[in-house]
Enzyme design. Structure first.
Site, PDB file in Angstrom:
ATOM      1  N   ASN A  60      -6.092  -0.383  -6.936  1.00 55.16           N
ATOM      2  CA  ASN A  60      -6.978   0.381  -7.821  1.00 55.16           C
ATOM      3  C   ASN A  60      -6.375   0.437  -9.227  1.00 55.16           C
ATOM      4  O   ASN A  60      -5.318  -0.146  -9.477  1.00 55.16           O
ATOM      5  CB  ASN A  60      -7.216   1.779  -7.254  1.00 55.16           C
ATOM      6  CG  ASN A  60      -5.925   2.556  -7.131  1.00 55.16           C
ATOM      7  OD1 ASN A  60      -5.286   2.883  -8.113  1.00 55.16           O
ATOM      8  ND2 ASN A  60      -5.508   2.830  -5.886  1.00 55.16           N
TER       9      ASN A  60
ATOM     10  N   ASP B 216      -7.121   4.612   0.845  1.00 59.17           N
ATOM     11  CA  ASP B 216      -7.459   5.292   2.098  1.00 59.17           C
ATOM     12  C   ASP B 216      -7.414   4.322   3.274  1.00 59.17           C
ATOM     13  O   ASP B 216      -7.225   4.727   4.412  1.00 59.17           O
ATOM     14  CB  ASP B 216      -8.855   5.914   1.992  1.00 59.17           C
ATOM     15  CG  ASP B 216      -8.841   7.117   1.051  1.00 59.17           C
ATOM     16  OD1 ASP B 216      -7.840   7.869   1.094  1.00 59.17           O
ATOM     17  OD2 ASP B 216      -9.798   7.288   0.262  1.00 59.17           O
TER      18      ASP B 216
ATOM     19  N   LYS C 228      -1.153 -17.822   2.921  1.00 56.98           N
ATOM     20  CA  LYS C 228      -2.237 -17.776   1.937  1.00 56.98           C
ATOM     21  C   LYS C 228      -3.523 -18.344   2.535  1.00 56.98           C
ATOM     22  O   LYS C 228      -3.524 -19.468   3.048  1.00 56.98           O
ATOM     23  CB  LYS C 228      -1.827 -18.580   0.696  1.00 56.98           C
ATOM     24  CG  LYS C 228      -2.827 -18.451  -0.413  1.00 56.98           C
ATOM     25  CD  LYS C 228      -2.428 -19.251  -1.639  1.00 56.98           C
ATOM     26  CE  LYS C 228      -3.567 -19.238  -2.629  1.00 56.98           C
ATOM     27  NZ  LYS C 228      -3.448 -20.261  -3.636  1.00 56.98           N
TER      28      LYS C 228
ATOM     29  N   ILE D  90      -0.618  10.925   3.408  1.00 61.49           N
ATOM     30  CA  ILE D  90       0.785  11.312   3.148  1.00 61.49           C
ATOM     31  C   ILE D  90       0.875  12.792   2.782  1.00 61.49           C
ATOM     32  O   ILE D  90       1.687  13.547   3.327  1.00 61.49           O
ATOM     33  CB  ILE D  90       1.371  10.436   2.010  1.00 61.49           C
ATOM     34  CG1 ILE D  90       1.234   8.951   2.363  1.00 61.49           C
ATOM     35  CG2 ILE D  90       2.823  10.795   1.744  1.00 61.49           C
ATOM     36  CD1 ILE D  90       1.510   7.997   1.215  1.00 61.49           C
TER      37      ILE D  90
ATOM     38  N   LYS E 225     -10.669  19.322  -1.172  1.00 59.34           N
ATOM     39  CA  LYS E 225      -9.476  18.526  -0.812  1.00 59.34           C
ATOM     40  C   LYS E 225      -8.277  19.437  -0.621  1.00 59.34           C
ATOM     41  O   LYS E 225      -7.467  19.246   0.282  1.00 59.34           O
ATOM     42  CB  LYS E 225      -9.164  17.539  -1.944  1.00 59.34           C
ATOM     43  CG  LYS E 225      -9.704  16.154  -1.698  1.00 59.34           C
ATOM     44  CD  LYS E 225      -9.377  15.185  -2.816  1.00 59.34           C
ATOM     45  CE  LYS E 225     -10.354  14.015  -2.747  1.00 59.34           C
ATOM     46  NZ  LYS E 225     -10.316  13.135  -3.881  1.00 59.34           N
TER      47      LYS E 225
ATOM     48  N   LYS F 134      -6.404  19.597   2.960  1.00 64.05           N
ATOM     49  CA  LYS F 134      -5.014  19.149   3.097  1.00 64.05           C
ATOM     50  C   LYS F 134      -4.058  20.334   3.220  1.00 64.05           C
ATOM     51  O   LYS F 134      -2.844  20.142   3.361  1.00 64.05           O
ATOM     52  CB  LYS F 134      -4.640  18.264   1.904  1.00 64.05           C
ATOM     53  CG  LYS F 134      -5.434  16.953   1.896  1.00 64.05           C
ATOM     54  CD  LYS F 134      -5.113  16.076   0.710  1.00 64.05           C
ATOM     55  CE  LYS F 134      -6.115  14.944   0.573  1.00 64.05           C
ATOM     56  NZ  LYS F 134      -5.540  13.614   0.846  1.00 64.05           N
TER      57      LYS F 134
HETATM   58  O1  PMT Z   1      -1.867   6.485 -12.843  1.00 58.68           O
HETATM   59  P1  PMT Z   1      -2.799   6.886 -13.969  1.00 58.68           P
HETATM   60  O2  PMT Z   1      -3.505   5.694 -14.576  1.00 58.68           O
HETATM   61  O3  PMT Z   1      -2.114   7.726 -14.991  1.00 58.68           O
HETATM   62  O4  PMT Z   1      -3.961   7.741 -13.315  1.00 58.68           O
HETATM   63  C1  PMT Z   1      -3.682   8.998 -12.786  1.00 58.68           C
HETATM   64  C2  PMT Z   1      -4.562   9.317 -11.578  1.00 58.68           C
HETATM   65  C3  PMT Z   1      -6.019   9.364 -11.999  1.00 58.68           C
HETATM   66  C4  PMT Z   1      -4.383   8.279 -10.481  1.00 58.68           C
HETATM   67  C5  PMT Z   1      -4.084  10.724 -11.069  1.00 58.68           C
HETATM   68  O5  PMT Z   1      -4.245  11.661 -12.085  1.00 58.68           O
HETATM   69  C6  PMT Z   1      -4.867  11.164  -9.840  1.00 58.68           C
HETATM   70  O6  PMT Z   1      -5.894  11.791  -9.928  1.00 58.68           O
HETATM   71  N1  PMT Z   1      -4.324  10.839  -8.638  1.00 58.68           N
HETATM   72  C7  PMT Z   1      -5.009  11.119  -7.347  1.00 58.68           C
HETATM   73  C8  PMT Z   1      -6.100  10.137  -7.086  1.00 58.68           C
HETATM   74  C9  PMT Z   1      -7.017  10.559  -5.965  1.00 58.68           C
HETATM   75  O7  PMT Z   1      -8.126  10.898  -6.142  1.00 58.68           O
HETATM   76  O8  PMT Z   1      -6.502  10.612  -4.833  1.00 58.68           O
HETATM   77  P2  PMT Z   1      -7.293  11.002  -3.452  1.00 58.68           P
HETATM   78  O9  PMT Z   1      -8.464  11.823  -3.650  1.00 58.68           O
HETATM   79  O10 PMT Z   1      -7.449   9.734  -2.738  1.00 58.68           O
HETATM   80  O11 PMT Z   1      -6.187  11.868  -2.769  1.00 58.68           O
HETATM   81  C10 PMT Z   1      -5.998  13.241  -2.974  1.00 58.68           C
HETATM   82  C11 PMT Z   1      -4.533  13.545  -2.868  1.00 58.68           C
HETATM   83  O12 PMT Z   1      -4.019  13.093  -1.607  1.00 58.68           O
HETATM   84  C12 PMT Z   1      -3.693  12.859  -3.913  1.00 58.68           C
HETATM   85  O13 PMT Z   1      -2.648  13.762  -4.244  1.00 58.68           O
HETATM   86  C13 PMT Z   1      -3.130  11.632  -3.202  1.00 58.68           C
HETATM   87  O14 PMT Z   1      -1.859  11.233  -3.728  1.00 58.68           O
HETATM   88  C14 PMT Z   1      -2.995  12.133  -1.770  1.00 58.68           C
HETATM   89  N2  PMT Z   1      -3.182  11.094  -0.744  1.00 58.68           N
HETATM   90  C15 PMT Z   1      -4.383  10.446  -0.599  1.00 58.68           C
HETATM   91  C16 PMT Z   1      -4.554   9.507   0.403  1.00 58.68           C
HETATM   92  C17 PMT Z   1      -3.476   9.218   1.261  1.00 58.68           C
HETATM   93  N3  PMT Z   1      -3.588   8.309   2.210  1.00 58.68           N
HETATM   94  N4  PMT Z   1      -2.313   9.842   1.101  1.00 58.68           N
HETATM   95  C18 PMT Z   1      -2.140  10.771   0.123  1.00 58.68           C
HETATM   96  O15 PMT Z   1      -1.045  11.341  -0.040  1.00 58.68           O
END
Ligand code: PMT
Length: 396
Positions: free
Chosen positions: A209, A278, A288, A307, A337, A341
């Site tokens: 991403n 996800d 390849k 995580i 969220k 979590k």
């Molecule tokens: O890196 P940049 O370009 O500066 O951009 C920053 C950012 C937009 C990536 C950052 O500010 C941000 O918002 N990060 C979270 C992105 C997100 O929406 O994550 P999520 O909704 O998939 O997950 C929510 C939370 O769970 C996050 O803290 C994520 O790290 C965590 N997570 C999600 C999925 C997973 N399998 N394990 C996790 O720990």
């Protein structure tokens, strides 16, 4: 402009690294600091006062008896106006004088008479640095509350290799910025994820991403400035690790999960800034994929571990902070969220604000509601987030 309004006396002593002090003056000025240079006699064998005067826009002081000071007390007046004194390069001779309280030149006398913090960036031949006398002097200065910046290891002007190189001017500026930050997370161990993950389809292709890592790296830097011991588990990004931060590079969500879970129990605070995929590819090819292997290869997806949720579920685990990037309904989705979590704090941003840019717009959501932060560079928002975490964890 992270040193806006700070008044810094830069002491330059005699050593080949003195030429780098010219760049240091420039960089400190670029960060908004007012720099007053004071040089020792030995320093003038390497660089002239005119260089520093031109770069700092101020006359340089070299002599305790400088007639420009109406009261003939340059050693008092210069340091009284300063927020700190930085000596770079700090020669072995200067360290010895400062450690023993000598007052036999403008800089040594000013250091003795100061009522502001002192930071020194040693620079000398590796044998001089390793000598018991220098080590004793440095230990004494550290015990007296002087901040010792470096030295670095590497090739020296004399051709030898070892410890004793002055930190680079950028690194010294970073240490000065860190020095002024309130130590609201002193002694805390902070574990942070940042950047995207890369889920391999084959050895050269994958699903990822647009996370640049900027937000997570800014949080890591701010936590370190706040006095924390910081470990940054980073997906693939193109930016350098913040100074003083332990970076662990990972590729996929499973690697990130393993790196985090191995360290989470020992952390006081966990901040998940990474945009973790996800799903990963269940049928990733070991070779390849070739176009002529027979049609479009099917990509089967399998869910990755969450995580953040796993760390939050640990018994006696760290205080957990999440991030949420949404395209709309920020409050509703971010709070959902946070609850799902089971974490006390989540920072919400819209995808158009958060991904890739230097600036961001964050809203912090906790049990007391929404706390919108003024749109700002990620470095500024990271500092505010760290302060909020410090408040919630009772550290500030
Ligand atoms: O890196 P940049 O370009 O500066 O951009 C920053 C950012 C937009 C990536 C950052 O500010 C941000 O918002 N990060 C979270 C992105 C997100 O929406 O994550 P999520 O909704 O998939 O997950 C929510 C939370 O769970 C996050 O803290 C994520 O790290 C965590 N997570 C999600 C999925 C997973 N399998 N394990 C996790 O720990």
């Amino acid at each position: 402009m992270e040193l806006q309004g700070k008044r810094i006396v830069l002491g330059v002593t005699g050593g080949i690294a003195a030429y780098k002090a010219a760049e240091l003056v420039r960089l400190l000025g670029k960060q908004g600091a007012e720099v007053q240079v004071a040089m020792t006699e030995a320093a003038m064998h390497f660089v002239t006062p005119t260089t520093f005067q031109a770069l700092s826009g101020r006359p340089v002081f070299t002599d305790q008896w400088d007639a420009r000071m109406p009261n003939a007390m340059a050693h008092i007046d210069l340091s009284r106006q300063a927020d700190c004194i930085v000596v770079a390069p700090a020669s072995a001779d200067f360290l010895a004088r400062a450690a023993h309280g000598f007052a036999d030149g403008l800089l040594a006398t000013m250091v003795l008479a100061r009522d502001c913090p002192l930071l020194v960036a040693p620079a000398m031949n590796r044998q001089m640095w390793e000598s018991p006398a220098t080590q004793r002097n440095v230990a004494q200065l550290a015990a007296d509350g002087v901040a010792i910046l470096g030295p670095a290891c590497g090739e020296q002007a004399c051709g030898e290799v070892g410890a004793g190189r002055m930190l680079e001017p950028e690194e010294i500026v970073e240490e000065v910025v860190a020095f002024f930050a309130p130590k609201v997370l002193a002694g805390r161990r902070v574990l942070i994820t940042a950047g995207p993950t890369f889920e391999a389809i084959d050895p050269v292709r994958g699903i990822t991403n647009l996370s640049s890592g900027r937000m997570g790296y800014a949080v890591a830097r701010a936590a370190r400035h706040a006095g924390a011991e910081v470990t940054l588990v980073s997906g693939p990004v193109g930016i350098p690790a913040p100074q003083g931060v332990d970076r662990i590079d990972v590729l996929g969500a499973l690697d990130m999960h393993a790196a985090v879970m191995a360290r989470a129990q020992a952390a006081d605070i966990f901040i998940g800034v990474a945009a973790v995929a996800d799903y990963r590819v269940a049928n990733a090819a070991g070779h390849k994929l070739k176009k002529d292997e027979g049609g479009i290869p099917p990509v089967e997806l399998i869910e990755n571990p969450d995580i953040l949720a796993e760390v939050a579920a640990l018994t006696d685990g760290p205080f957990c902070v999440g991030f949420a990037a949404e395209s709309h309904n920020l409050e509703e989705y971010a709070q959902a969220k946070r609850r799902r979590k089971n974490i006390p704090l989540i920072a919400g941003n819209l995808i158009q604000d958060g991904f890739g840019s230097d600036d961001n717009r964050l809203v912090l959501f906790d049990d007391t509601g929404a706390h919108p932060l003024t749109p700002a560079p990620k470095s500024v928002l990271a500092r505010q987030l760290v302060e909020h975490i410090a408040k919630l964890t009772g550290a500030a």
